[in-house]
Design a protein around this motif. Structure first.
Motif, PDB file in Angstrom:
ATOM      1  N   ARG A 191       1.056  -1.596   0.140  1.00 51.32           N
ATOM      2  CA  ARG A 191      -0.270  -0.628   0.019  1.00 51.32           C
ATOM      3  C   ARG A 191       0.957   0.775  -0.091  1.00 51.32           C
ATOM      4  O   ARG A 191       0.216   2.161  -0.448  1.00 51.32           O
ATOM      5  CB  ARG A 191      -0.968  -0.071   1.169  1.00 51.32           C
ATOM      6  CG  ARG A 191      -1.957  -0.643   1.282  1.00 51.32           C
ATOM      7  CD  ARG A 191      -3.150  -0.608   2.014  1.00 51.32           C
ATOM      8  NE  ARG A 191      -3.270   0.960   2.074  1.00 51.32           N
ATOM      9  CZ  ARG A 191      -4.216   1.407   2.795  1.00 51.32           C
ATOM     10  NH1 ARG A 191      -5.721   0.684   3.274  1.00 51.32           N
ATOM     11  NH2 ARG A 191      -4.517   2.983   2.943  1.00 51.32           N
ATOM     12  N   THR A 192       2.132   1.204   0.357  1.00 47.78           N
ATOM     13  CA  THR A 192       2.537   2.471   1.016  1.00 47.78           C
ATOM     14  C   THR A 192       3.766   3.103  -0.282  1.00 47.78           C
ATOM     15  O   THR A 192       4.038   3.354  -1.031  1.00 47.78           O
ATOM     16  CB  THR A 192       3.515   2.091   1.784  1.00 47.78           C
ATOM     17  OG1 THR A 192       3.234   1.196   3.487  1.00 47.78           O
ATOM     18  CG2 THR A 192       4.349   3.514   2.719  1.00 47.78           C
TER      19      THR A 192
ATOM     20  N   LEU B 177      14.061   3.420   7.333  1.00 48.95           N
ATOM     21  CA  LEU B 177      13.428   3.113   8.580  1.00 48.95           C
ATOM     22  C   LEU B 177      11.727   3.466   8.430  1.00 48.95           C
ATOM     23  O   LEU B 177      11.213   2.754   9.084  1.00 48.95           O
ATOM     24  CB  LEU B 177      12.999   5.019   7.632  1.00 48.95           C
ATOM     25  CG  LEU B 177      14.697   5.337   8.058  1.00 48.95           C
ATOM     26  CD1 LEU B 177      15.136   6.777   7.293  1.00 48.95           C
ATOM     27  CD2 LEU B 177      14.375   6.112   9.662  1.00 48.95           C
ATOM     28  N   GLU B 178      11.165   2.411   6.957  1.00 47.02           N
ATOM     29  CA  GLU B 178       9.995   1.964   7.144  1.00 47.02           C
ATOM     30  C   GLU B 178       9.809   0.522   7.765  1.00 47.02           C
ATOM     31  O   GLU B 178       8.308   0.226   8.156  1.00 47.02           O
ATOM     32  CB  GLU B 178      10.086   1.428   5.649  1.00 47.02           C
ATOM     33  CG  GLU B 178       9.096   3.515   4.549  1.00 47.02           C
ATOM     34  CD  GLU B 178       8.558   3.474   5.392  1.00 47.02           C
ATOM     35  OE1 GLU B 178       7.692   3.551   6.400  1.00 47.02           O
ATOM     36  OE2 GLU B 178       7.975   4.740   4.765  1.00 47.02           O
TER      37      GLU B 178
ATOM     38  N   MET C 293       7.284  -2.553  12.019  1.00 51.46           N
ATOM     39  CA  MET C 293       7.272  -2.675  13.788  1.00 51.46           C
ATOM     40  C   MET C 293       6.516  -2.931  14.413  1.00 51.46           C
ATOM     41  O   MET C 293       5.994  -3.141  15.461  1.00 51.46           O
ATOM     42  CB  MET C 293       8.790  -3.145  13.618  1.00 51.46           C
ATOM     43  CG  MET C 293       9.329  -4.416  12.730  1.00 51.46           C
ATOM     44  SD  MET C 293       9.066  -5.910  12.909  1.00 51.46           S
ATOM     45  CE  MET C 293      10.466  -6.436  14.783  1.00 51.46           C
ATOM     46  N   LEU C 294       7.318  -1.045  14.543  1.00 51.10           N
ATOM     47  CA  LEU C 294       5.608  -0.010  15.305  1.00 51.10           C
ATOM     48  C   LEU C 294       4.332  -0.159  15.442  1.00 51.10           C
ATOM     49  O   LEU C 294       4.382  -0.204  16.453  1.00 51.10           O
ATOM     50  CB  LEU C 294       6.742   0.973  16.365  1.00 51.10           C
ATOM     51  CG  LEU C 294       7.962   1.458  16.494  1.00 51.10           C
ATOM     52  CD1 LEU C 294       8.266   2.938  15.707  1.00 51.10           C
ATOM     53  CD2 LEU C 294       7.986   1.260  17.544  1.00 51.10           C
TER      54      LEU C 294
ATOM     55  N   GLY D 176      15.527 -10.672   1.251  1.00 54.55           N
ATOM     56  CA  GLY D 176      14.426  -9.846   2.501  1.00 54.55           C
ATOM     57  C   GLY D 176      15.300  -9.061   3.408  1.00 54.55           C
ATOM     58  O   GLY D 176      16.625  -8.479   3.300  1.00 54.55           O
ATOM     59  N   THR D 177      14.628  -8.368   3.981  1.00 53.36           N
ATOM     60  CA  THR D 177      15.233  -7.695   5.174  1.00 53.36           C
ATOM     61  C   THR D 177      14.287  -7.461   6.368  1.00 53.36           C
ATOM     62  O   THR D 177      13.678  -8.138   6.503  1.00 53.36           O
ATOM     63  CB  THR D 177      15.259  -5.730   4.415  1.00 53.36           C
ATOM     64  OG1 THR D 177      13.561  -5.675   4.763  1.00 53.36           O
ATOM     65  CG2 THR D 177      14.888  -5.355   3.426  1.00 53.36           C
ATOM     66  N   LYS D 178      15.180  -7.098   7.366  1.00 52.16           N
ATOM     67  CA  LYS D 178      15.015  -7.485   8.430  1.00 52.16           C
ATOM     68  C   LYS D 178      14.703  -6.323   9.622  1.00 52.16           C
ATOM     69  O   LYS D 178      15.995  -5.541   9.098  1.00 52.16           O
ATOM     70  CB  LYS D 178      15.459  -8.534   9.093  1.00 52.16           C
ATOM     71  CG  LYS D 178      15.586  -9.850   9.010  1.00 52.16           C
ATOM     72  CD  LYS D 178      16.471 -10.522   9.945  1.00 52.16           C
ATOM     73  CE  LYS D 178      15.829 -12.155   9.757  1.00 52.16           C
ATOM     74  NZ  LYS D 178      15.162 -12.387  10.776  1.00 52.16           N
ATOM     75  N   ASP D 179      14.177  -5.670  10.730  1.00 48.77           N
ATOM     76  CA  ASP D 179      14.562  -4.563  10.958  1.00 48.77           C
ATOM     77  C   ASP D 179      16.134  -5.264  12.166  1.00 48.77           C
ATOM     78  O   ASP D 179      16.263  -6.165  12.593  1.00 48.77           O
ATOM     79  CB  ASP D 179      13.374  -4.284  11.930  1.00 48.77           C
ATOM     80  CG  ASP D 179      13.273  -2.824  13.061  1.00 48.77           C
ATOM     81  OD1 ASP D 179      14.253  -2.237  12.114  1.00 48.77           O
ATOM     82  OD2 ASP D 179      13.280  -3.644  13.898  1.00 48.77           O
ATOM     83  N   THR D 180      16.561  -3.479  12.493  1.00 45.68           N
ATOM     84  CA  THR D 180      17.842  -3.919  12.453  1.00 45.68           C
ATOM     85  C   THR D 180      17.705  -2.893  14.044  1.00 45.68           C
ATOM     86  O   THR D 180      17.390  -1.996  14.254  1.00 45.68           O
ATOM     87  CB  THR D 180      18.966  -3.830  11.901  1.00 45.68           C
ATOM     88  OG1 THR D 180      18.571  -3.645  11.009  1.00 45.68           O
ATOM     89  CG2 THR D 180      20.109  -4.463  13.225  1.00 45.68           C
ATOM     90  N   TRP D 181      18.056  -3.554  15.492  1.00 40.95           N
ATOM     91  CA  TRP D 181      17.606  -3.496  16.591  1.00 40.95           C
ATOM     92  C   TRP D 181      18.863  -3.438  17.519  1.00 40.95           C
ATOM     93  O   TRP D 181      19.210  -3.784  17.659  1.00 40.95           O
ATOM     94  CB  TRP D 181      16.858  -3.897  18.095  1.00 40.95           C
ATOM     95  CG  TRP D 181      15.451  -4.386  17.020  1.00 40.95           C
ATOM     96  CD1 TRP D 181      15.111  -4.139  15.750  1.00 40.95           C
ATOM     97  CD2 TRP D 181      14.358  -4.318  17.830  1.00 40.95           C
ATOM     98  NE1 TRP D 181      13.233  -4.238  15.877  1.00 40.95           N
ATOM     99  CE2 TRP D 181      13.145  -4.865  17.644  1.00 40.95           C
ATOM    100  CE3 TRP D 181      14.419  -5.790  19.408  1.00 40.95           C
ATOM    101  CZ2 TRP D 181      11.652  -5.178  17.744  1.00 40.95           C
ATOM    102  CZ3 TRP D 181      13.024  -5.965  19.643  1.00 40.95           C
ATOM    103  CH2 TRP D 181      11.601  -5.705  18.544  1.00 40.95           C
ATOM    104  N   VAL D 182      18.819  -2.051  18.179  1.00 38.43           N
ATOM    105  CA  VAL D 182      20.947  -1.396  18.790  1.00 38.43           C
ATOM    106  C   VAL D 182      19.953  -1.691  20.487  1.00 38.43           C
ATOM    107  O   VAL D 182      18.554  -0.904  20.378  1.00 38.43           O
ATOM    108  CB  VAL D 182      21.545  -1.050  17.912  1.00 38.43           C
ATOM    109  CG1 VAL D 182      22.968  -0.817  19.492  1.00 38.43           C
ATOM    110  CG2 VAL D 182      21.889  -0.836  17.470  1.00 38.43           C
TER     111      VAL D 182
END
Lengths: 313, 475
Positions: free
Chosen positions: B50-51, B173-174, B179-180, B466-472
């Motif tokens: 959608r985005t 960023l997306e 995730m948020l 693919g991609t993943k969100d990356t958390w520090v």
């Protein structure tokens, strides 16, 4: 704002408007064909004429019937005015001007494209047509709603609106012109009993059949309809209404930028001419001649706006 | 080396235990209803579609827009690991800028014999037009995306320096944004360092590099090749987030020694261009005369201080794959310290002995084009068929100087969510670095790319990654 962005906004909304107009034309034609099978082929051809795509259509198809016309107007990518072509063009322009749109407008446009691409992926059968046409109207309404509900009223909005109303005015003028041409024999007999179903298509093509009934009761006649579509300032698809909006939006731009351009003079002139006529003087001059001149003026104004606001290099 | 045994999974120790950065997340994960997670996973796809977060794949139909698959299991890095990584990245980025300044001025490093002079002189990425030009604040690489891979607990390697026009930051960023939206509860439970300041920092950092001709608040524009470019979404996204103009070459021209953009009210000068087109296309008068994407004469304006171009033209000489093998020397030469982050051992095929070795060991090496990117034109020996290896051997022999070779690293894995539950997949990491007179700013996290095919080492989105969100994590 970049000149390119102004141009992109203008075209994004011209194309969006065109998709809806095509859907409505098809709907009106479909209805006639359903109710009057004898004249069906003529009616389908007149839909093609009204959409202004006769040459292209005849290159692809020999006969005009519900399946060829539906296919050509909805999903043929060789037809630059088909719904799928204009929705794609609208969305491409939206991508181009992505930074000028709110997230809501962009997402509605993207969703509109995704949904219609899906709905038009296969030939549309007669029994699915009402649903598909409804979807087209609904999706473009969502984009418009997002525009009205979330965008700042600044130059971005003005260019979007100018594109919308230039396209709409062109469309209304063409419907009136072609339909009158088709119905010419009955126009000659003003006052004789008219073919109501045929006349109603004109109104239906611009979603004005109920509005007309409210205002004029059951009295459907050629002059009444022409006057309604040309001069009624209450009808959102009449030429006067469209030009009032164009003049307003151009005036906001002039105020914003502190400069009146050549296009302002042109737009005022067109609106002046529209208002200067009565339905009697139009019929004296000849409706066809009047409309032809209007379409020419409308195109010239579009060209002038492109130039004054530097859409292209 | 037995691969199966030596692969380091960043999340799982055995079947049920998670390594410490993943502790909280793992507890949450096992308590979750799998059906809900799969549902969320589909929800994420709808969100991206959608985005319009899509990319175009080259070589396919022009209109083909694809989604980069997103996996909902985050990649988690502890604050301690991150501190070390970011020190290493900062050191490397400083060295790269010093190297670029030197290469385009006195060339001390060549005089000292630490990097062979012919490697520079004969390199397509070296721009003689940049000799003697000092960009504002001597910054060449305003934006860097250092590619990092991991092979063990404390084993991090820099794979590529990406000092030209690194892409992918919009996905960073997306991914976080989605995730948020999908798992707000996780973010109240686990303290994750935010990434959302990136566009603001990018703007500030570009503005701080305004050219001498700039008076007043710097006007910034993102220069894109247009809507058919594979990264167009990102160009529009960044312009939008920064409140900058998104321009194409035909919107710009040289007026009175400045670069000006065509607006609805005439031409207005701009101060800083964040360009997302290659050097070669930047200026048809100075470089590729066929280019329709650039601005004729922009290099002359640049040299006279009328515009800042980010990244500066000619930065490709620093992330060239042949130069890469000299990075440890380069870091040491300019910083006086040894490199904190390791390089992957690299054979330069231009060297005869190395070429002989590479030809003999093709089945176990990764061979890359010196100027290639996006995973195109590379050979992954262990995954290639005999025929592919034979075909590549011919290409390599024909033009050895065009290739480098590296051992196949056993890249670390992070699990993804599959229909059958968690399954390990190889990952890499691209943190994003901003350089300006204000300092070096590294966004905590970055883009984690993941090879979705079991056992595959190719993470590029153009090749089905693919991609993943990356958390520090906060310390």
């Amino acid at each position: 704002m970049l000149g390119k962005t102004a141009g992109g906004l203008y075209w994004m909304f011209r194309y969006l408007e065109r998709s809806e107009n095509n859907a409505r034309l098809l709907e009106a034609g479909f209805r006639i064909a359903l109710t009057r099978s004898a004249a069906a082929e003529d009616e389908w051809m007149s839909v093609i004429q009204t959409a202004g795509v006769q040459t292209g259509f005849l290159e692809r198809h020999d006969t005009a019937d519900s399946s060829t016309v539906t296919d050509y107007l909805l999903r043929d990518k060789t037809n630059p005015s088909s719904v799928i072509s204009v929705i794609e063009a609208s969305r491409n322009n939206a991508r181009l001007v992505r930074t000028a749109l709110t997230r809501e407008v962009w997402e509605a446009t993207n969703e509109c494209w995704l949904t219609l691409k899906d709905a038009l992926a296969r030939p549309v059968r007669d029994r699915e047509l009402p649903e598909v046409l409804g979807l087209i109207r609904q999706q473009s309404a969502l984009v418009r709603a997002a525009l009205h509900g979330t965008m700042l009223r600044n130059d971005i909005y003005d260019f979007a609106r100018i594109g919308t109303f230039l396209e709409r005015a062109d469309n209304t003028a063409r419907i009136l012109d072609v339909k009158y041409y088709v119905l010419l024999p009955s126009v000659m007999h003003v006052g004789s009993s008219l073919d109501n179903v045929q006349w109603e298509t004109i109104l239906r093509s611009v979603s004005a059949q109920r509005a007309y009934r409210w205002l004029h009761g059951g009295d459907i006649n050629s002059r009444g309809i022409a006057e309604f579509l040309i001069s009624d300032r209450r009808l959102p698809r009449s030429l006067v209404f469209c030009y009032t909006k164009i003049v307003d939006n151009l005036a906001y731009l002039a105020e914003d930028y502190g400069v009146r351009e050549e296009c302002h003079v042109k737009a005022d002139e067109v609106l002046g001419r529209l208002r200067g006529h009565t339905i009697e003087t139009i019929f004296e001059q000849g409706l066809h001649e009047f409309l032809e001149e209007f379409i020419r003026d409308n195109n010239a104004l579009a060209g002038q706006i492109e130039q004054d606001y530097r859409f292209y290099g | 080396m037995d691969k199966a045994e030596s692969i380091f999974d960043e999340m799982l120790l055995g079947d049920d235990n998670a390594r410490s950065p993943y502790g909280e997340y793992h507890d949450w994960f096992v308590a979750e209803d799998p059906t809900r997670l799969h549902h969320k996973s589909r929800e994420a796809e709808t969100f991206f579609r959608r985005t319009g977060i899509t990319f175009n794949v080259y070589g396919q139909e022009e209109a083909a827009e694809r989604l980069i698959p997103f996996d909902i299991v985050p990649r988690i890095i502890s604050g301690r690991e991150w501190a070390r990584l970011s020190r290493g990245i900062e050191q490397r980025v400083r060295a790269i800028n010093a190297f670029l300044y030197d290469i385009y001025h006195r060339q001390e490093i060549l005089r000292a014999g630490r990097v062979p002079a012919e490697l520079i002189a004969q390199n397509d990425a070296f721009l003689p037009k940049m000799i003697g030009v000092a960009p504002p604040a001597n910054i060449y690489t305003h934006i860097v995306g250092t590619d990092i891979v991991r092979t063990g607990e404390d084993q991090f390697y820099v794979l590529e320096d990406n000092a030209r026009t690194p892409s992918g930051v919009s996905y960073m960023l997306e991914n976080r944004e989605s995730m948020l939206q999908m798992f707000p509860e996780l973010f109240s439970r686990i303290r994750v360092q935010p990434v959302s300041d990136y566009p603001k920092n990018l703007r500030r950092s570009l503005a701080a590099c305004a050219p001498p001709a700039c008076s007043g608040k710097p006007v910034i524009a993102v220069l894109t090749p247009g809507i058919h470019n594979s990264a167009y979404f990102e160009h529009a996204f960044l312009a939008d987030q920064m409140g900058a103009e998104l321009v194409e070459g035909h919107d710009l021209r040289v007026i009175d020694g400045r670069i000006a953009m065509r607006t609805t009210r005439g031409y207005t000068p701009i101060d800083v261009i964040y360009r997302r087109i290659d050097d070669d296309f930047l200026d048809p008068l100075n470089f590729n005369p066929q280019s329709l994407l650039g601005v004729p004469g922009i290099m002359d304006v640049y040299r006279s201080g009328g515009i800042t171009i980010a990244n500066a033209p000619g930065t490709g000489i620093a992330d060239d794959k042949a130069i890469y093998s000299y990075m440890p020397d380069i870091v040491e030469f300019y910083t006086g310290e040894s490199a904190i982050l390791k390089n992957v051992p690299t054979w330069r095929c231009s060297d005869e002995d190395s070429l002989a070795y590479v030809l003999e060991h093709l089945h176990e090496l990764v061979v890359k084009e010196v100027h290639g990117s996006g995973g195109y034109g590379m050979l992954v020996g262990p995954a290639a068929s005999k025929r592919e290896i034979a075909a590549f051997r011919d290409k390599l022999k024909a033009k050895p100087g065009n290739y480098i070779a590296q051992p196949t690293l056993s890249l670390s894995t992070v699990p993804i969510l599959t229909k059958k539950g968690l399954a390990p997949r190889h990952v890499d990491l691209r943190p994003f670095v901003l350089v300006s007179p204000l300092g070096i700013n590294i966004t905590p996290g970055g883009l984690t790319r993941v090879a979705l095919k079991k056992g595959s080492l190719v993470v590029n989105s153009s090749q089905g990654g693919g991609t993943k969100d990356t958390w520090v994590l906060e310390e």
